[in-house]
Motif scaffolding. Sequence first.
Motif, mmCIF file in Angstrom:
data_model
loop_
_atom_site.group_PDB
_atom_site.id
_atom_site.type_symbol
_atom_site.label_atom_id
_atom_site.label_comp_id
_atom_site.label_asym_id
_atom_site.label_seq_id
_atom_site.Cartn_x
_atom_site.Cartn_y
_atom_site.Cartn_z
ATOM 1 N N PRO A 139 0.817 -1.217 0.000
ATOM 2 C CA PRO A 139 0.000 0.000 0.000
ATOM 3 C C PRO A 139 0.855 1.274 0.000
ATOM 4 O O PRO A 139 0.324 2.374 -0.082
ATOM 5 N N LEU A 140 2.184 1.105 0.112
ATOM 6 C CA LEU A 140 3.065 2.287 0.141
ATOM 7 C C LEU A 140 3.735 2.523 -1.217
ATOM 8 O O LEU A 140 4.568 3.427 -1.335
ATOM 9 N N ALA A 141 3.366 1.732 -2.219
ATOM 10 C CA ALA A 141 4.013 1.846 -3.527
ATOM 11 C C ALA A 141 3.263 2.864 -4.387
ATOM 12 O O ALA A 141 2.565 2.501 -5.335
ATOM 13 N N PHE A 142 3.353 4.144 -3.994
ATOM 14 C CA PHE A 142 2.797 5.209 -4.830
ATOM 15 C C PHE A 142 3.705 6.431 -4.755
ATOM 16 O O PHE A 142 4.508 6.575 -3.826
ATOM 17 N N LYS A 143 3.560 7.304 -5.740
ATOM 18 C CA LYS A 143 4.567 8.351 -5.966
ATOM 19 C C LYS A 143 4.822 9.258 -4.768
ATOM 20 O O LYS A 143 5.949 9.480 -4.380
ATOM 21 N N ASN A 144 3.751 9.813 -4.198
ATOM 22 C CA ASN A 144 3.965 10.852 -3.188
ATOM 23 C C ASN A 144 3.881 10.318 -1.755
ATOM 24 O O ASN A 144 3.564 11.061 -0.831
ATOM 25 N N VAL A 145 4.157 9.029 -1.564
ATOM 26 C CA VAL A 145 3.999 8.423 -0.240
ATOM 27 C C VAL A 145 4.797 9.169 0.840
ATOM 28 O O VAL A 145 4.359 9.286 1.990
ATOM 29 N N ASP A 154 9.742 0.968 8.555
ATOM 30 C CA ASP A 154 10.437 -0.073 9.310
ATOM 31 C C ASP A 154 9.415 -1.121 9.759
ATOM 32 O O ASP A 154 8.363 -0.788 10.289
ATOM 33 N N MET A 155 9.730 -2.392 9.522
ATOM 34 C CA MET A 155 8.799 -3.464 9.904
ATOM 35 C C MET A 155 9.474 -4.463 10.845
ATOM 36 O O MET A 155 9.095 -5.630 10.901
ATOM 37 N N ILE A 217 0.844 -2.384 7.459
ATOM 38 C CA ILE A 217 1.955 -1.690 6.793
ATOM 39 C C ILE A 217 1.707 -0.179 6.826
ATOM 40 O O ILE A 217 2.606 0.606 7.174
ATOM 41 N N VAL A 218 0.488 0.245 6.504
ATOM 42 C CA VAL A 218 0.181 1.677 6.519
ATOM 43 C C VAL A 218 0.314 2.236 7.935
ATOM 44 O O VAL A 218 0.874 3.322 8.136
ATOM 45 N N ALA A 219 -0.168 1.490 8.913
ATOM 46 C CA ALA A 219 -0.083 1.973 10.293
ATOM 47 C C ALA A 219 1.381 2.150 10.719
ATOM 48 O O ALA A 219 1.722 3.109 11.412
ATOM 49 N N ASN A 220 2.249 1.253 10.296
ATOM 50 C CA ASN A 220 3.676 1.395 10.622
ATOM 51 C C ASN A 220 4.289 2.591 9.909
ATOM 52 O O ASN A 220 5.116 3.311 10.478
ATOM 53 N N HIS A 221 3.886 2.792 8.680
ATOM 54 C CA HIS A 221 4.324 3.969 7.912
ATOM 55 C C HIS A 221 3.948 5.258 8.649
ATOM 56 O O HIS A 221 4.689 6.243 8.640
ATOM 57 N N LEU A 222 2.793 5.216 9.342
ATOM 58 C CA LEU A 222 2.282 6.398 10.048
ATOM 59 C C LEU A 222 2.669 6.412 11.534
ATOM 60 O O LEU A 222 2.165 7.251 12.286
ATOM 61 N N ASP A 223 3.523 5.469 11.958
ATOM 62 C CA ASP A 223 3.927 5.370 13.370
ATOM 63 C C ASP A 223 2.750 5.161 14.321
ATOM 64 O O ASP A 223 2.726 5.713 15.430
ATOM 65 N N LEU A 224 1.779 4.395 13.875
ATOM 66 C CA LEU A 224 0.579 4.147 14.676
ATOM 67 C C LEU A 224 0.722 2.774 15.340
ATOM 68 O O LEU A 224 0.833 1.770 14.634
ATOM 69 N N PRO A 225 0.752 2.696 16.684
ATOM 70 C CA PRO A 225 0.890 1.392 17.336
ATOM 71 C C PRO A 225 -0.333 0.498 17.085
ATOM 72 O O PRO A 225 -1.467 0.978 17.135
ATOM 73 N N ILE A 226 -0.071 -0.776 16.846
ATOM 74 C CA ILE A 226 -1.126 -1.719 16.450
ATOM 75 C C ILE A 226 -1.164 -2.912 17.370
ATOM 76 O O ILE A 226 -0.118 -3.436 17.764
#
Length: 271
Positions: A139-145, A154-155, A217-226
């Motif tokens: 879900p992070l494979a886009f131009k302006n991510v 980081d995963m 994956i998106v939540a990690n990109h946004l530093d959101l604890p899951i």
Amino acid sequence: MRRKQLNESVAYLKEKGFDNPEIGIVLGTGLGKLADEIENPIEAHYNHIPFFPLATVEFHAGKLIFGSFEGKKVVVMQGRFHLYEGYDFTDITYPIWVMHQLGIQKLFISNAAGAINLDYKKGDIMLIEDHINLQGGSPLAFKNVAEFGHRFADMSEPYDIEMRKKIEKIAKNENISLQKGVYASVVGPQLETKAEYRMLKILGADAVGMSTVPEVIVANHLDLPIVAISVLTDECNPDQLKPVDIQDIINVASATEPKMVKLFRELIRSL
Ligand code: HPA
């Protein structure tokens, strides 16, 4: 992903009264009843939220619910989007970007999954400790991510350790037997072959399902604890495989749901 669209979705929800939720909760297949326990609920149907993916027929009941749960302001997704419905990675994770923009600081995820680890049984709950992305994309494979968060997210520890510890403690106190393990995500919607179940076991998966990983994956990109929980709905034994009935999966999920609700309820109380 466009900032402008995200802003419009968020403005619509704020206008409706979605006022600074602290926690986002994603309810998986057969796991929608937690939504009935939300106090002073405000509902927004997916089809009415600007730029939200259009719900397909099967998921026409899909809605976001804002309200109070154990004294905390929450936003609940009753029904999620899956790749197998024909959506792309941006569509299925769009609600996560929106909930983040609304202000959530933690994300709880649930799903129905098949048990690959044969020590785990139908009707067990599994706390997800790690995952394997077998969906063939990101879900992070886009131009302006990089405008939104980390491109190279980081995963190394995608599931929050502190909340996992709390869930384990709660399960112990409440006498809920809790399995732990690795969740593998596939696209579906077909179930797996015997050979695929063997492969998943060799790869190190304890459970398999068709969701969750893109959201994580998106939540990690946004530093959101899951924190994420699988409800195990079928046993994937390649040597004794019976045809899987999707209605049976939904029935087992519903029957097991109260344990999941209990874990999430107590976790919220502990935060
Ligand atoms: N495979 C994939 N997804 C699932 C399963 C399964 O066996 N059970 C529930 N969701």
